[in-house]
Design an enzyme around this catalytic site. Structure first.
Site, PDB file in Angstrom:
ATOM      1  N   GLU A 142      -2.899 -14.880   1.347  1.00 37.53           N
ATOM      2  CA  GLU A 142      -1.585 -14.769   1.979  1.00 37.53           C
ATOM      3  C   GLU A 142      -1.085 -16.159   2.384  1.00 37.53           C
ATOM      4  O   GLU A 142      -1.869 -17.104   2.482  1.00 37.53           O
ATOM      5  CB  GLU A 142      -1.719 -13.914   3.233  1.00 37.53           C
ATOM      6  CG  GLU A 142      -2.448 -12.633   2.963  1.00 37.53           C
ATOM      7  CD  GLU A 142      -1.766 -11.442   3.571  1.00 37.53           C
ATOM      8  OE1 GLU A 142      -0.668 -11.609   4.130  1.00 37.53           O
ATOM      9  OE2 GLU A 142      -2.341 -10.350   3.476  1.00 37.53           O
ATOM     10  N   LYS A 181     -13.903  -5.122   9.598  1.00 39.21           N
ATOM     11  CA  LYS A 181     -14.502  -4.082   8.746  1.00 39.21           C
ATOM     12  C   LYS A 181     -15.980  -3.891   9.082  1.00 39.21           C
ATOM     13  O   LYS A 181     -16.473  -2.759   9.139  1.00 39.21           O
ATOM     14  CB  LYS A 181     -14.317  -4.455   7.272  1.00 39.21           C
ATOM     15  CG  LYS A 181     -12.844  -4.502   6.863  1.00 39.21           C
ATOM     16  CD  LYS A 181     -12.658  -5.224   5.532  1.00 39.21           C
ATOM     17  CE  LYS A 181     -11.202  -5.317   5.126  1.00 39.21           C
ATOM     18  NZ  LYS A 181     -10.957  -6.261   4.031  1.00 39.21           N
ATOM     19  N   ILE A 188     -13.037   1.531  -2.167  1.00 41.28           N
ATOM     20  CA  ILE A 188     -14.442   1.995  -2.201  1.00 41.28           C
ATOM     21  C   ILE A 188     -14.633   3.033  -1.095  1.00 41.28           C
ATOM     22  O   ILE A 188     -14.343   2.742   0.064  1.00 41.28           O
ATOM     23  CB  ILE A 188     -15.427   0.828  -1.956  1.00 41.28           C
ATOM     24  CG1 ILE A 188     -15.191  -0.315  -2.928  1.00 41.28           C
ATOM     25  CG2 ILE A 188     -16.866   1.321  -2.007  1.00 41.28           C
ATOM     26  CD1 ILE A 188     -16.035  -1.558  -2.633  1.00 41.28           C
ATOM     27  N   VAL A 206     -11.709   0.039   5.337  1.00 41.50           N
ATOM     28  CA  VAL A 206     -12.877  -0.780   4.983  1.00 41.50           C
ATOM     29  C   VAL A 206     -13.060  -0.761   3.471  1.00 41.50           C
ATOM     30  O   VAL A 206     -13.217   0.304   2.869  1.00 41.50           O
ATOM     31  CB  VAL A 206     -14.156  -0.253   5.668  1.00 41.50           C
ATOM     32  CG1 VAL A 206     -15.343  -1.146   5.316  1.00 41.50           C
ATOM     33  CG2 VAL A 206     -13.971  -0.179   7.178  1.00 41.50           C
ATOM     34  N   ASP A 230     -10.967 -10.717   9.268  1.00 44.39           N
ATOM     35  CA  ASP A 230     -10.758  -9.454   8.541  1.00 44.39           C
ATOM     36  C   ASP A 230     -12.110  -8.807   8.195  1.00 44.39           C
ATOM     37  O   ASP A 230     -12.310  -7.602   8.411  1.00 44.39           O
ATOM     38  CB  ASP A 230      -9.950  -9.736   7.264  1.00 44.39           C
ATOM     39  CG  ASP A 230      -9.789  -8.503   6.396  1.00 44.39           C
ATOM     40  OD1 ASP A 230      -8.989  -7.625   6.749  1.00 44.39           O
ATOM     41  OD2 ASP A 230     -10.484  -8.413   5.358  1.00 44.39           O
ATOM     42  N   ALA A 237      -6.763  19.755  -3.137  1.00 40.39           N
ATOM     43  CA  ALA A 237      -6.530  19.953  -1.704  1.00 40.39           C
ATOM     44  C   ALA A 237      -6.275  21.418  -1.358  1.00 40.39           C
ATOM     45  O   ALA A 237      -6.465  21.834  -0.225  1.00 40.39           O
ATOM     46  CB  ALA A 237      -5.331  19.111  -1.260  1.00 40.39           C
ATOM     47  N   VAL A 286       0.840  -1.205   0.000  1.00 40.12           N
ATOM     48  CA  VAL A 286       0.000   0.000   0.000  1.00 40.12           C
ATOM     49  C   VAL A 286       0.873   1.252   0.000  1.00 40.12           C
ATOM     50  O   VAL A 286       0.616   2.210  -0.734  1.00 40.12           O
ATOM     51  CB  VAL A 286      -0.962  -0.008   1.215  1.00 40.12           C
ATOM     52  CG1 VAL A 286      -1.776   1.278   1.254  1.00 40.12           C
ATOM     53  CG2 VAL A 286      -1.876  -1.229   1.161  1.00 40.12           C
ATOM     54  N   GLY A 339      -1.353 -15.472  -5.455  1.00 42.57           N
ATOM     55  CA  GLY A 339      -1.159 -14.251  -4.671  1.00 42.57           C
ATOM     56  C   GLY A 339      -2.460 -13.622  -4.192  1.00 42.57           C
ATOM     57  O   GLY A 339      -2.464 -12.515  -3.662  1.00 42.57           O
TER      58      GLY A 339
HETATM   59  N1  HSE Z   1      -7.072  -9.288   3.032  1.00 45.63           N
HETATM   60  C1  HSE Z   1      -8.097  -8.403   2.656  1.00 45.63           C
HETATM   61  C2  HSE Z   1      -8.964  -9.056   1.577  1.00 45.63           C
HETATM   62  C3  HSE Z   1      -7.604  -7.103   2.092  1.00 45.63           C
HETATM   63  O1  HSE Z   1      -8.709 -10.163   1.146  1.00 45.63           O
HETATM   64  O2  HSE Z   1      -9.917  -8.415   1.167  1.00 45.63           O
HETATM   65  C4  HSE Z   1      -7.195  -6.132   3.126  1.00 45.63           C
HETATM   66  O3  HSE Z   1      -8.232  -5.878   4.019  1.00 45.63           O
END
Ligand code: HSE
Length: 444
Positions: free
Chosen positions: A190, A205, A136, A132, A201, A33, A14, A187
């Site tokens: 992970e 969110k 988006i 989140v 995860d 900005a 990122v 890929g």
């Molecule tokens: N690992 C998350 C996903 C991305 O597969 O959407 C980062 O939040």
């Protein structure tokens, strides 16, 4: 004026996206900005990799605290992840009076209350659009765009890894374990995919969205979390036969007795838009009492999509720092003194200059050579044909008909060229009615 000085903590996937997009779009970002935004420092344990990305554009250090301690830095971007050192550094940055931008959903879902309280006391912003659904802008939509509504429920595909796995299981009829290995090889998952496949995860969110939707604290510990590891390909198939798709949804709902907060595989009617969100894409459906149902769709992860959200937060904070309270967000997005004069170097194009592809329906006499004549005129005008369909004359005009329809799909072409060619075709004696032209947009 000196650009806003940003310090990046962590320059992995990122972070490098933030670096690249800020560089590439620096002029547009400055015009939005009201001031330039520049990464002045980068802290990363892998200094060599950091230097290979930042070059000589930013000072690279190994110790994140050097960034926080630097009085020149206005905004700290935390891209380390997790609840450990990231939490300490965010709190230290806030204590040092820095605004913070973070993509760290785990941190906010678990420690958000403490972090936002510290930020409020210090008078700084902790912004987290990237936490989140990646690129988006769902935080902005929930917090600002839908502010008139009582939000009734939010349901989202907010984990791309699991959505990719479920899509593959459905498309190929394969079991979870097989697809997981493939996803890791490509890929999409992970090496340690636990947080994704166990639903953690997504629950981070959903927890954040629940807090914003209903005005409650973040309460990850109250979330019901069930992942996709026990899903069998058989169930996906049976669900499909009944008209449903199985998706891992993060759901939060306002009920009379309280708020539901849950992540689990769910059957969704196949005809719903969200059921057709495939691969690693994300989508969030929000239902508000005034607006009804709205849908937000896009890439939920990846270098530049996530950077897009991080930089949106940087722009927001820069606008705050620039503090024209009546015009924090310029009415036309760009600061008014940077708006181009009408027509100046970015004119709205006349329709003749528009490039698109076309569906043509041409009523013709069903005679030898008609199709060749028409395709010849198209070719002469430099228009390439994508597909041709010729209907049976009987089907078009009834038994014994001498007329038929030619349906032609073209590749992209200038509208002006198409106008010229259609005028020629329309003039042929064998073309028996006004030609129907519908523009075609692939939107891919
Ligand atoms: N690992 C998350 C996903 C991305 O597969 O959407 C980062 O939040």
């Amino acid at each position: 004026m000196k650009p806003i000085q940003v310090g990046l903590l962590g320059i992995g996937t990122v972070g490098s996206g933030v670096f690249n997009v800020l560089q590439r779009n620096q002029e547009e970002i400055r015009r939005r900005a009201g001031r330039g935004i520049e990464i002045a420092m980068v802290a990363d344990l892998d200094a060599e990799r950091a230097r290979s990305i930042a070059g000589d554009k930013a000072r690279v250090v190994g110790d994140a605290r050097e960034v926080i301690a630097n009085p020149e830095i206005d905004i700290v971007v935390e891209l380390i992840g997790g609840y450990g050192i990231a939490k300490q550094l965010v709190l230290e940055a806030v204590a040092a009076g820095k605004h913070v931008v973070t993509a760290n959903k785990a941190l906010l879902a678990v420690h958000g209350t403490e972090i936002f309280k510290a930020a409020a006391e210090k008078g700084v912003v902790v912004a987290y659009e990237a936490a989140v659904a990646g690129g988006i802008p769902i935080i902005k939509a929930l917090r600002e765009g839908l502010a008139a509504n009582q939000i009734q429920w939010v349901a989202g595909i907010i984990n791309g890894t699991t959505n990719f796995i479920l899509s593959e299981m459905r498309d190929k009829g394969l079991d979870f374990d097989v697809v997981l290995k493939e996803a890791q090889r490509l890929g999409y998952a992970e090496a340690d995919p636990t947080f994704d496949i166990e639903g953690v995860d997504a629950a981070h969110k959903a927890t954040i969205m629940s807090a914003i939707a209903f005005g409650i604290p973040v309460q990850f510990d109250k979330a019901y979390v069930e992942g996709i590891t026990k899903l069998a390909a058989t169930d996906i198939r049976y669900a499909e036969q009944l008209g449903y798709r199985i998706k891992l949804l993060g759901i939060t709902k306002r009920m009379d007795k309280g708020v539901e907060l849950r992540v689990h595989p769910s059957l969704v009617p196949a005809k719903r838009l969200i059921a057709n969100v495939e691969g690693a894409m994300n989508a969030v459906v929000v239902h508000g009492d005034a607006v009804g149902t709205t849908l937000y769709y896009g890439k939920g992860a990846g270098s530049e999509p996530t950077a897009s959200a991080v930089i949106a937060d940087l722009v927001d904070i820069t606008r705050l720092i620039e503090a024209d309270p009546t015009h924090r967000v310029p009415p036309l997005a760009f600061q008014s003194h940077t708006l181009r004069e009408a027509g100046q170097d970015l004119p709205v194009l006349p329709m003749a200059e528009v490039v698109t592809s076309y569906y043509l329906r041409i009523r013709v006499a069903d005679e030898a050579g008609v199709l060749a004549r028409i395709t010849g005129i198209l070719a002469g005008g430099g228009i390439s044909i994508d597909a041709v369909l010729q209907r049976e004359a009987d089907e078009v005009g009834g038994e014994g008909s001498t007329q038929t329809d030619l349906i032609i799909l073209t590749h992209d072409t200038r509208e002006g060229d198409m106008d010229a060619v259609l005028a020629q075709i329309q003039g042929l004696p064998t073309v028996l009615a006004p030609i129907t032209r519908i523009r075609k947009e692939e939107l891919n």
